[in-house]
Design an enzyme around this catalytic site. Structure first.
Site, PDB file in Angstrom:
ATOM      1  N   GLU A 172       4.352 -61.938  53.719  1.00 43.07           N
ATOM      2  CA  GLU A 172       3.884 -60.967  54.705  1.00 43.07           C
ATOM      3  C   GLU A 172       2.837 -60.045  54.098  1.00 43.07           C
ATOM      4  O   GLU A 172       2.813 -59.814  52.886  1.00 43.07           O
ATOM      5  CB  GLU A 172       5.062 -60.143  55.234  1.00 43.07           C
ATOM      6  CG  GLU A 172       6.009 -60.946  56.122  1.00 43.07           C
ATOM      7  CD  GLU A 172       7.109 -60.082  56.711  1.00 43.07           C
ATOM      8  OE1 GLU A 172       7.070 -58.845  56.545  1.00 43.07           O
ATOM      9  OE2 GLU A 172       8.011 -60.657  57.343  1.00 43.07           O
ATOM     10  N   ASP A 173       1.997 -59.515  54.981  1.00 39.61           N
ATOM     11  CA  ASP A 173       0.949 -58.563  54.596  1.00 39.61           C
ATOM     12  C   ASP A 173      -0.027 -59.156  53.596  1.00 39.61           C
ATOM     13  O   ASP A 173      -0.670 -58.439  52.841  1.00 39.61           O
ATOM     14  CB  ASP A 173       1.549 -57.254  54.050  1.00 39.61           C
ATOM     15  CG  ASP A 173       2.444 -56.559  55.063  1.00 39.61           C
ATOM     16  OD1 ASP A 173       2.096 -56.586  56.266  1.00 39.61           O
ATOM     17  OD2 ASP A 173       3.484 -56.010  54.661  1.00 39.61           O
ATOM     18  N   ARG A 174      -0.116 -60.477  53.574  1.00 42.88           N
ATOM     19  CA  ARG A 174      -1.025 -61.195  52.681  1.00 42.88           C
ATOM     20  C   ARG A 174      -0.739 -60.915  51.202  1.00 42.88           C
ATOM     21  O   ARG A 174      -1.586 -61.130  50.339  1.00 42.88           O
ATOM     22  CB  ARG A 174      -2.497 -60.886  53.002  1.00 42.88           C
ATOM     23  CG  ARG A 174      -2.832 -60.850  54.442  1.00 42.88           C
ATOM     24  CD  ARG A 174      -3.507 -61.965  55.128  1.00 42.88           C
ATOM     25  NE  ARG A 174      -4.387 -62.804  54.374  1.00 42.88           N
ATOM     26  CZ  ARG A 174      -4.455 -64.117  54.580  1.00 42.88           C
ATOM     27  NH1 ARG A 174      -3.665 -64.684  55.458  1.00 42.88           N
ATOM     28  NH2 ARG A 174      -5.302 -64.848  53.917  1.00 42.88           N
ATOM     29  N   LEU A 175       0.480 -60.472  50.912  1.00 40.37           N
ATOM     30  CA  LEU A 175       0.879 -60.246  49.518  1.00 40.37           C
ATOM     31  C   LEU A 175       1.517 -61.523  48.993  1.00 40.37           C
ATOM     32  O   LEU A 175       2.706 -61.576  48.653  1.00 40.37           O
ATOM     33  CB  LEU A 175       1.831 -59.049  49.420  1.00 40.37           C
ATOM     34  CG  LEU A 175       1.231 -57.705  49.840  1.00 40.37           C
ATOM     35  CD1 LEU A 175       2.277 -56.608  49.792  1.00 40.37           C
ATOM     36  CD2 LEU A 175       0.039 -57.358  48.942  1.00 40.37           C
ATOM     37  N   HIS A 176       0.710 -62.575  48.936  1.00 44.30           N
ATOM     38  CA  HIS A 176       1.201 -63.899  48.572  1.00 44.30           C
ATOM     39  C   HIS A 176       1.626 -63.947  47.104  1.00 44.30           C
ATOM     40  O   HIS A 176       1.168 -63.158  46.277  1.00 44.30           O
ATOM     41  CB  HIS A 176       0.096 -64.942  48.809  1.00 44.30           C
ATOM     42  CG  HIS A 176      -0.531 -64.824  50.157  1.00 44.30           C
ATOM     43  ND1 HIS A 176       0.190 -64.798  51.330  1.00 44.30           N
ATOM     44  CD2 HIS A 176      -1.828 -64.717  50.519  1.00 44.30           C
ATOM     45  CE1 HIS A 176      -0.639 -64.690  52.355  1.00 44.30           C
ATOM     46  NE2 HIS A 176      -1.862 -64.629  51.897  1.00 44.30           N
TER      47      HIS A 176
END
Length: 195
Positions: A172-176
């Site tokens: 989520e939130d592009r916090l890959h």
């Protein structure tokens, strides 16, 4: 200890999960990037046939554009994307040809239509019309009749010998999450990369 067999085992765990996940139509599909002699990159979708402690294997017409590019520059990049899992695996390395015995065994396992097509198609070459291709296929069918179809000399496989592998997990939130493994000499170094 991190080594290539352990990394390939991890890859195969992810591939097994992709094979069992609905919504992934071709789990063995990957993007293969090559570079031609003039430095122009090209990419296409291929199908993985083997992943073991020796590397990652795919097959193709060696006279195709990709075959010519691999002859000029043996460095490649692969990318597997499994959207339903929000996961990708990137691999960089060099290729080496598979043995003739490996190529023969895999070619013999292909559907007959694919075997005949390997003889009929001048892959990546300009084609005057679809009818021209079908006429070539008819000639090959007549030549081999109902007998076995041998492997064409211009059809074989390549094994990608990785020196970089990255396991990417969508969050989520592009916090890959990104875990890179890079070969340095005889050892593999793990790094966590920023998303």
């Amino acid at each position: 200890m991190i080594d290539l067999p352990a990394l390939v085992a991890r890859f195969n765990d992810h591939l097994d999960q992709a094979l069992k996940t609905p919504g992934i139509p071709e789990p063995t599909a990957f993007a293969l990037a090559t570079v031609g002699p003039e430095g122009r990159p090209s990419v296409r979708i291929m199908l993985l046939k083997t992943a073991d402690s020796r590397g990652f294997v795919f097959y193709t017409n060696t006279r195709s554009r990709k075959g010519g590019e691999l002859a000029a520059n043996d460095r490649v990049a692969m990318c597997f994307w499994w959207g339903a899992l929000v996961r990708q695996i990137r691999i960089e390395g060099r290729v080496e040809p598979v043995t003739p015995e490996e190529a023969d065994a895999y070619f013999a396992s292909r559907p007959r239509g694919s075997q005949l097509g390997a003889w009929a198609s001048n892959q990546s070459r300009p084609l005057g019309s679809r009818e021209e291709l079908l006429a070539a296929l008819n000639r090959v069918e007549a030549q081999y009749g109902n007998g076995p179809v041998p492997r064409p000399p211009h059809w074989s496989g390549y094994r990608v010998l990785p020196d970089v592998m990255e396991f990417w997990y969508g969050r989520e939130d592009r916090l890959h999450e990104r875990y890179e493994y890079r070969r340095e000499g005889n050892t593999w170094i793990e790094r966590i990369l920023s998303p």
